[in-house]
Design a protein around this motif. Structure first.
Motif, mmCIF file in Angstrom:
data_model
loop_
_atom_site.group_PDB
_atom_site.id
_atom_site.type_symbol
_atom_site.label_atom_id
_atom_site.label_comp_id
_atom_site.label_asym_id
_atom_site.label_seq_id
_atom_site.Cartn_x
_atom_site.Cartn_y
_atom_site.Cartn_z
ATOM 1 N N ARG B 150 0.791 -1.234 0.000
ATOM 2 C CA ARG B 150 0.000 0.000 0.000
ATOM 3 C C ARG B 150 0.827 1.291 0.000
ATOM 4 N NH1 ARG B 150 -2.534 1.251 4.233
ATOM 5 N NH2 ARG B 150 -1.573 -0.163 5.709
ATOM 6 N N ASP B 151 2.020 1.244 0.563
ATOM 7 C CA ASP B 151 2.756 2.493 0.761
ATOM 8 C C ASP B 151 3.635 2.895 -0.423
ATOM 9 O OD1 ASP B 151 1.660 2.911 3.239
ATOM 10 O OD2 ASP B 151 3.217 1.815 4.305
ATOM 11 N N ILE B 152 3.694 2.070 -1.424
ATOM 12 C CA ILE B 152 4.448 2.407 -2.643
ATOM 13 C C ILE B 152 3.424 2.817 -3.711
ATOM 14 C CG2 ILE B 152 6.036 1.524 -4.404
ATOM 15 C CD1 ILE B 152 7.230 1.645 -1.541
ATOM 16 N N PRO B 153 3.647 3.946 -4.385
ATOM 17 C CA PRO B 153 2.658 4.395 -5.383
ATOM 18 C C PRO B 153 2.759 3.593 -6.676
ATOM 19 C CG PRO B 153 4.495 5.943 -5.291
ATOM 20 C CD PRO B 153 4.767 4.911 -4.239
ATOM 21 N N GLU B 156 1.836 4.567 -10.221
ATOM 22 C CA GLU B 156 2.611 5.552 -10.992
ATOM 23 C C GLU B 156 3.723 4.896 -11.819
ATOM 24 O OE1 GLU B 156 4.075 8.959 -8.897
ATOM 25 O OE2 GLU B 156 2.395 8.962 -7.505
ATOM 26 N N GLU B 271 18.336 4.628 -4.811
ATOM 27 C CA GLU B 271 17.508 5.836 -4.739
ATOM 28 C C GLU B 271 18.096 6.924 -5.611
ATOM 29 O OE1 GLU B 271 15.499 9.461 -3.219
ATOM 30 O OE2 GLU B 271 17.615 9.086 -3.573
ATOM 31 N N ALA B 274 17.498 6.034 -9.325
ATOM 32 C CA ALA B 274 16.144 5.611 -9.705
ATOM 33 C C ALA B 274 15.592 6.500 -10.803
ATOM 34 C CB ALA B 274 15.232 5.652 -8.483
ATOM 35 N N THR B 276 12.309 6.430 -11.611
ATOM 36 C CA THR B 276 10.891 6.697 -11.348
ATOM 37 C C THR B 276 10.728 7.040 -9.864
ATOM 38 O OG1 THR B 276 10.285 4.462 -10.653
ATOM 39 C CG2 THR B 276 10.244 4.900 -13.023
ATOM 40 N N HIS B 277 9.654 7.748 -9.549
ATOM 41 C CA HIS B 277 9.357 8.050 -8.155
ATOM 42 C C HIS B 277 8.991 6.778 -7.383
ATOM 43 C CE1 HIS B 277 9.742 12.381 -8.202
ATOM 44 N NE2 HIS B 277 9.073 12.426 -9.336
ATOM 45 N N LYS B 280 12.271 5.427 -6.269
ATOM 46 C CA LYS B 280 12.803 6.299 -5.208
ATOM 47 C C LYS B 280 12.176 5.927 -3.864
ATOM 48 C CE LYS B 280 15.140 9.802 -7.246
ATOM 49 N NZ LYS B 280 16.444 10.247 -6.808
ATOM 50 N N GLU B 281 10.866 5.794 -3.879
ATOM 51 C CA GLU B 281 10.146 5.505 -2.629
ATOM 52 C C GLU B 281 10.552 4.139 -2.085
ATOM 53 O OE1 GLU B 281 8.030 7.753 -1.372
ATOM 54 O OE2 GLU B 281 7.056 6.618 0.238
ATOM 55 N N ARG B 284 14.117 4.390 -0.625
ATOM 56 C CA ARG B 284 14.187 5.242 0.568
ATOM 57 C C ARG B 284 13.603 4.520 1.780
ATOM 58 N NH1 ARG B 284 12.766 9.964 -2.064
ATOM 59 N NH2 ARG B 284 10.617 9.639 -1.493
ATOM 60 N N ARG B 285 12.505 3.819 1.544
ATOM 61 C CA ARG B 285 11.903 3.064 2.651
ATOM 62 C C ARG B 285 12.852 1.953 3.115
ATOM 63 N NH1 ARG B 285 6.733 4.523 4.764
ATOM 64 N NH2 ARG B 285 5.673 5.753 3.192
ATOM 65 N N LEU B 287 16.112 1.653 2.770
ATOM 66 C CA LEU B 287 17.401 2.047 3.364
ATOM 67 C C LEU B 287 17.238 2.405 4.837
ATOM 68 C CD1 LEU B 287 18.136 5.381 3.743
ATOM 69 C CD2 LEU B 287 17.949 5.292 1.258
#
Lengths: 195, 396
Positions: B150-153, B156, B271, B274, B276-277, B280-281, B284-285, B287
């Motif tokens: 759920r927390d990764i978009p 997109e 990250e 990357a 795409t966003h 990145k997400e 980042r999560r 790491l």
């Protein structure tokens, strides 16, 4: 100089539905971080205590998001290498505790005692900080791919990550998402740049 | 084409599962039969008491209990630190030799003769598991959990050019392959650590969950972007070196401090490069989680060295272990299935792989500097003896 950030007086508890997703900022950029029109707000000067305090206030107002991201416990120093009087360095420390930014202060960038208080420091030129802040504003609260904190700092340039104690320095990584969103909140107000 | 390690006719047959089950069941029956005089007595007394309609209520006797000292929550809620302030619940023994599940701080001494012994609890030295930051990291881990569904978009995610998509998928294949050793390793030791060190066991459980999520998110990213690509022998030897470490501290050093420290660098690089966003997400999560594991590794090693009765001997054994471990880990971090996709992503395309390799070379020095700094923070001076070259092997 020390200006405590306003603590979150009225705690906003998360939704009773623990599974309810708090919108990712990008999914609805216009509502995630409202971007005021120029006649609605004054510009806040960067770098300044007021600017970092505005970020702290934004963080503390959005406790529900912080509770989703988790604790953030560190003292971060942000240095603008040419942002001070006469183009000299200027530094600001933000103390994060639990779900809030509880203190913002300007520190003496040449003082070892002040530096020792921070777990880590991020050093960059005014131009680098400005490009990052403008990218965040342009993205409505999300920086472009080339302007995230990690992107800018990973290779040691244009942002340099500093810290004498590797364990404390590693808190930059442990709380990276929270720190990124701390800066992303700058899209909620207009920034003027010194120099 | 790589040569297999054994010819087909040299490979031993797999164990017969049915036979193993029967043998294990017979052993189980024998064990409980041998101790039946103890547990059947408990059972008979309980049944007799219940049949008489009488109560024991012995558990209401607080004369040997630490009763009435109420723990007070802090602003975060009620943490392990808060309850450990209540004496004697926070007294972590130097040797965790209580042989079963009876909770630290409970009334348990009167019952020891009737209790079974859990032979698997062999890591009884506090110095082999404890880290002064373990409670902080446990609370942080719980608070900073996230959900790869759920927390990764994901909505997109858009296709990349083929070379970048393949490079991303290969990097994710590598991470899918390596991530769960950081779950299997703590699992291997978790049940060998006595309940006396419940805070450590709790933290290790969060590490297992973190690694499950990492394996999940990279598998999802690869399959959403094109598919899983190539596994690698070099990765496997590094993972086996972790899993087969002869002690918890040695394995924790190799996994949490060295390997996860390097993977943390890979995540940060991921990250950084990357496209795409979404990516990145993800990085980042991940790491953030990885950095927690690294911090435990640093302080667990420090605790081991600081508390060892013979520090010189401990240090030399650690150095011997590191002499092997660093080189085996290097076998993974020189694999083309890792450094080539990262270089393609770093350079911006297959045609810019040379440029990416130059960039990787610069990052390499930073990775090794950080590794050495973490060793030194733990009191393990590795700079002079480090087997990993400070300069990337492809830079001359």
């Amino acid at each position: 100089m020390s200006t405590p950030a306003s603590r979150c007086e009225g705690i906003i508890f998360p939704s009773a539905d623990a599974n309810q997703r708090i919108p990712f900022p990008s999914s609805d950029r216009s509502s995630a971080i409202p971007f005021p029109s120029s006649n609605e707000s004054e510009r806040i000067l960067f770098p300044s205590v007021q600017w970092f305090s505005a970020l702290a206030d934004a963080m503390n107002r959005n406790r529900a998001r912080q509770e989703q991201l988790g604790y953030v416990d560190c003292v971060a120093e942000f240095r603008v290498l040419d942002g001070g009087p006469g183009g000299g360095p200027v530094a600001y420390q933000v103390t994060f505790e639990e779900f809030a930014a509880i203190d913002v202060r300007e520190t003496d960038p040449t003082s070892p005692a002040d530096a020792g208080r921070a777990d880590f420091a991020l050093d960059a030129s005014l131009g680098t900080w400005r490009a990052m802040i403008e990218s965040i504003a342009h993205g409505g609260g999300r920086p472009g791919l080339d302007h995230t904190l990690n992107r800018l700092s990973h290779a040691g340039t244009p942002i340099a990550l500093r810290g004498d104690d590797q364990l404390r320095k590693d808190t930059y990584f442990r709380f990276n998402q929270s720190l990124q969103e701390f800066f992303n909140a700058s899209a909620g107000f207009r920034t003027a740049f010194s120099g | 084409m790589r040569q297999p390690f054994a010819r087909p006719n040299e490979i031993l047959p797999l164990p017969v599962t049915g036979h193993m089950t029967a043998e294990a069941l017979a052993s189980y029956e024998a064990y409980f039969g041998h101790h039946a005089n103890v547990w059947t007595q408990i059972l008979e007394e309980n049944v007799a008491r219940l049949s008489r309609g009488s109560y024991s209520l012995h558990w209401m006797d607080t004369s040997q209990a630490n009763w009435g000292k109420r723990a007070k929550p802090s602003s975060r809620g009620l943490t392990y630190t808060d309850i450990n302030r209540v004496a004697p619940y926070g007294e972590i023994p130097l040797v965790g030799n209580w042989p079963n599940f009876a909770p630290r701080g409970s009334v348990r001494d009167p019952y020891i003769e009737q209790m079974p012994v859990v032979e698997d609890y062999i890591v009884t030295d506090r110095g082999e598991v404890w880290a002064e930051n373990v409670i902080t990291l446990y609370e942080e881990a719980k608070a900073r959990q996230w959900n790869a569904t759920r927390d990764i978009p994901w909505d997109e995610l858009t296709p990349l050019p083929e070379d970048l998509e393949k490079a991303t998928s290969q990097l994710c294949t590598f991470l899918t392959e390596v991530e769960f050793v950081a779950g299997d390793f703590p699992c291997k030791w978790l049940y060998r650590i006595p309940q006396e060190f419940l805070e450590v066991k709790s933290f290790l459980a969060t590490q297992v969950m973190d690694e499950a999520r990492h394996q999940e998110v990279f598998r999802k990213r690869a399959i959403a972007g094109g598919g899983l690509l190539h596994a690698s022998p070099g990765f496997e030897w590094a993972l086996k070196a972790v899993l087969d470490a002869p002690s918890h501290t040695m394995g924790t050093y190799l996994l949490n401090l060295l390997a996860e420290g390097l993977v943390l660098s890979v995540f940060r690089s991921g990250e950084m490069i990357a496209k795409t966003h979404v990516d990145k997400e993800i990085f980042r999560r991940c790491l953030q989680d990885e950095a927690r594991h690294v911090s435990y590794g640093v302080m667990e090693l420090k605790g081991y060295i600081d508390s060892h009765a013979n520090p010189a001997k401990a240090m030399e054994e650690l150095h011997r272990f590191a002499d092997v471990g660093e080189l085996v880990i290097l076998s993974a971090f020189t694999e083309p299935a890792l450094i080539e996709p990262v270089s393609i992503l770093l350079g911006g395309g297959l045609d810019k792989i040379d440029h990416g390799m130059e960039g990787m070379g610069k990052l390499w020095e930073m990775f090794i500097d950080e590794y050495i700094a973490r060793c030194e923070r733990a009191g393990f001076p590795r700079r002079e003896r480090c087997r990993i070259p400070t300069r990337a092997p492809w830079l001359h």
